[in-house]
Design a protein around this motif. Structure first.
Motif: not given
Length: 557
Positions: A66-93
């Protein structure tokens, strides 16, 4: 009488991305194709996180079909990807964009109602040209058989329909897959449960708070101790003018911990880390839930029987391996390969061999290798042994383990290890990667988040009340076979629209007093059901989809 039934060369059940891909490919090969969708509109029954990938190694992508898919049917390109490790209020990303970019041509955030309805419009045009079309509001309830062989489908709203080829793209709760004996609902440890809230947020606010622009977007994953010890994690994806925030958990762990899905979602929404994104901008517009197959265990290596083939969630084709969460792209590939297999078999005069050719294509194109990675199968027996898992958790939590993780050498390598596609494909389904390791990492390396989160999530009652339902009065789609608490009590906490102290929802705990004796039983009300299928796995029920157009209708998905 069966010869009077309407006949099509191909019938596709379900108008999600897998069904759309199959139908489009069939139509392009001049095959008369009928698509049947049980929702009032394609996408009204569908929910995803959701990110759709286009893999460089895939033979088909949604935009190639479906050639027009990205322009017509998708939201945003995802270009950044992060994971957050959580312990209480402490976070290491950690920035794990390198993992996200592995074998990725592009990746977009999507909302299923808009996406699927857009695809359906194109599919209807394409299939109409070959003598078929797309019908909504039709629930396919079973397989039509003659002399024991599958020859078509049966429906609630229509007479039976015969077909030379049947594509079951009817989702994780596929009734066709179960009737064919290709899938079952016996083991909760083979499934995940996801819940999601869609948050309304102006585009310019998203741009500013997530440091993204018109052609960029961010994905954030969360793991550690904020989910009450349940194996799983959370996610946040930036859409165009909304956020998708949710959590995905191993269903057996959810049941074992007697955790309540809506509350685990709230744990994420109210964590101090999310204050930077949500404070002053929290407007929850939809709550939803679904089951997710664990492809490592349930992706069917031979997803076919007779004229029937399974694609997407119906065939267990959902890749969820640690930070790697891919499903819709595999459904697209599988749907197109299934259609390709039928077109080739038909051309050779052997349409009955389409299923076996489809199976071969899945293997040859590397799809099964991604869904059921060799590394996981080779290490699972040891890594998921209870004693080994307890030993590893003990070492990680010990002073020695903490010292190693916090050492300069190891702490500098963690982000690289998290970004390894090879290691991600062998992550075991234990507490270690989801709870123990991220918690220890955050405790030893994390920074305390001092922001005050002002978010007040909606109550479960309001979440249910904000959904749209067309209740099928007199035709409940779920029935309790055993209402004892021992048999069905797990559904009281595991159901995304139920809770132990909540009087509404699908499942409720009651105490019955009779002849001086007390007994805990479970009662059921299907009116607020979000049709996730959780109770089919954790309670003693008879479960089926509601009739066409009935039940819940998702506006966002």
């Amino acid at each position: 009488m069966s010869e009077e039934y309407e006949h099509y060369e191909a019938v596709v059940v379900g108008a999600g991305p897998g069904g759309a891909a199959a139908a489009a490919t069939l139509a392009r090969n001049g095959i008369e194709t009928l698509v049947l969708e049980r929702g009032v509109e394609a996408g009204s029954k569908n929910v995803s996180g959701g990110l759709i990938y286009a893999e460089e190694s895939a033979p088909y992508t949604i935009d190639s079909l479906f050639p027009d898919f990205r322009e017509e049917a998708a939201e945003r390109p995802i270009t950044d990807y992060h994971i957050h490790n959580v312990a209480g209020d402490k976070v290491k990303s950690f920035d794990i964009t390198r993992l996200h970019d592995h074998d990725t041509e592009w990746c977009d955030a999507v909302l299923r109602r808009e996406m699927d309805s857009w695809l359906a419009d194109r599919v209807h045009e394409m299939t109409h040209e070959t003598g078929g079309g797309l019908l909504t509001g039709v629930r396919v309830n079973g397989l039509l058989r003659e002399r024991g062989k599958i020859v078509g489908v049966t429906c609630d709203e229509l007479d039976p329909i015969k077909a030379d080829f049947i594509v079951a793209a009817d989702g994780v709760n596929s009734e066709l897959a179960r009737q064919a004996g290709l899938m079952n609902w016996d083991e909760p440890d083979e499934w995940f449960q996801g819940v999601k809230a869609v948050i309304d947020m102006p585009e310019d606010v998203i741009d500013e708070r997530f440091d993204v622009g018109p052609n960029t977007g961010a994905a954030h994953l969360f793991s550690g101790d904020l989910f009450d010890g349940v194996r799983g994690g959370g996610f946040l994806y930036t859409n165009e003018e909304t956020l998708s925030i949710g959590s995905v958990f191993h269903l057996d762990s959810l049941v074992a911990e007697e955790a309540e899905p809506h509350q685990l979602l709230d744990n994420l929404l109210t964590h101090p880390l999310l204050a930077q994104w949500l404070n002053g901008q929290y407007d929850e517009v939809e709550y939803s839930a679904k089951l997710v197959p664990d492809s490592k265990k349930v992706a069917h290596p031979a997803p076919h029987r007779g004229r029937l083939v399974l694609v997407g969630d119906a065939g267990g084709q959902m890749q969820a391996q640690g930070p790697i969460i891919k499903g819709m792209n595999h459904a697209v590939t599988a749907g197109a390969l299934a259609a390709e297999a039928f077109a080739e078999s038909r051309m050779r005069g052997n349409p009955e061999k389409a299923g076996r050719l489809y199976e071969k294509k899945l293997e040859d194109e590397g799809v099964m290798g991604k869904l059921r990675p060799t590394q996981y199968r080779a290490t699972r027996g040891v890594a998921e042994n209870d004693r080994v898992s307890e030993l590893v958790d003990g070492v990680l939590s010990s002073s020695l383990g903490r010292a190693v993780l916090s050492s300069g050498v190891m702490s500098g390598q963690l982000e690289r290890l998290y970004s390894s596609p090879y290691l991600s494909s062998m992550i075991p389904d234990t507490r270690t990667p989801y709870v123990t390791l991220p918690t220890v990492i955050a405790e030893e390396l994390g920074t305390e988040i001092t922001d005050e989160n002002e978010v007040e999530p909606k109550s479960l009652a309001d979440r249910i009340g904000d959904l749209t339902y067309d209740t099928d009065v007199g035709n409940p789609h779920i029935r309790l076979r055993d209402n004892s608490y021992e048999a069905s009590g797990a559904a009281v906490s595991a159901c995304p629209v139920s809770a132990k102290d909540f009087g509404g929802g699908c499942y409720r705990e009651e105490t019955v007093r009779e002849n001086g004796n007390e007994e805990k039983i479970v009662s059921l009300d299907t009116q607020p059901c979000v049709e996730c299928g959780t109770c089919a796995l954790v309670a003693d029920t008879e479960w089926e989809h509601p009739r066409g157009g009935k039940g819940v209708e998702f506006r966002e998905g």
